[in-house]
Design a protein around this motif. Structure first.
Motif, short mmCIF file in Angstrom:
data_model
loop_
_atom_site.label_atom_id
_atom_site.label_comp_id
_atom_site.label_asym_id
_atom_site.label_seq_id
_atom_site.Cartn_x
_atom_site.Cartn_y
_atom_site.Cartn_z
N PRO A 115 0.84 -1.21 0.00
CA PRO A 115 0.00 0.00 0.00
C PRO A 115 0.87 1.26 0.00
CG PRO A 115 -0.80 -1.57 1.61
CD PRO A 115 0.53 -2.08 1.12
N ALA A 116 0.46 2.26 -0.74
CA ALA A 116 1.26 3.48 -0.90
C ALA A 116 1.65 4.09 0.44
CB ALA A 116 0.51 4.50 -1.76
N VAL A 117 0.79 4.06 1.43
CA VAL A 117 1.09 4.66 2.74
C VAL A 117 2.12 3.85 3.51
CG1 VAL A 117 -1.11 5.83 2.96
CG2 VAL A 117 -0.87 3.50 3.82
N ALA A 118 2.28 2.57 3.20
CA ALA A 118 3.22 1.72 3.93
C ALA A 118 4.48 1.45 3.12
CB ALA A 118 2.55 0.39 4.27
N HIS A 119 4.74 2.25 2.10
CA HIS A 119 5.82 2.00 1.16
C HIS A 119 7.21 2.31 1.71
CE1 HIS A 119 7.35 1.10 -2.76
NE2 HIS A 119 7.98 2.25 -2.83
N SER A 120 7.34 2.61 2.99
CA SER A 120 8.64 2.99 3.53
C SER A 120 9.62 1.83 3.63
CB SER A 120 8.46 3.63 4.91
OG SER A 120 7.83 2.71 5.77
#
Length: 125
Positions: A115-120
């Motif tokens: 998911p883009a928000v968890a891309h870290s």
């Protein structure tokens, strides 16, 4: 310094996988291959180009023998709607992990959806 120019995805059916991986990568099917795909007129060993040779691109390449899953796979990222689109296009959930979901394409090749928000972070599957 070396850099990745392209990724090659071996497959049984480029007519099935080229549209799928075009959706999954956001790379358009090259205009020269759109007609061949729509008319089912690819040569037996003809690859389909996603993107353009001038930049990063993906080849969807038919292979006589598909080796078992390798040590490299792709991670794709996007919003929840993108995950739903991949599932609708034929992806299947292999397993869900806290920060990403392992999917398989219509031929069973595994990749991760982050998911883009968890891309870290990166996946380790």
């Amino acid at each position: 310094m070396p850099r990745i120019q392209s990724v090659v995805i071996h497959c049984r059916d480029p007519y099935l996988l080229a549209p799928f991986w075009s959706l999954a990568t956001g790379l358009p099917i090259h205009p020269d291959d759109v007609k061949s795909l729509s008319s089912h007129s690819l040569e037996d060993d003809e690859s389909v180009l996603l993107g353009a040779r001038e930049g990063f691109h993906v080849w969807i390449t038919p292979a006589d023998e598909l080796k078992p899953a390798g040590r490299i796979h792709l991670d794709v990222t996007g919003a929840d709607d993108d995950l739903r689109s991949l599932l609708k296009a034929g992806a299947a959930v292999v397993r869900e992990l806290p920060h990403w979901t392992v999917l398989s394409d219509p031929e069973g090749n595994e990749f991760c959806f982050v998911p883009a928000v968890a891309h870290s972070g990166s996946s380790t599957t």
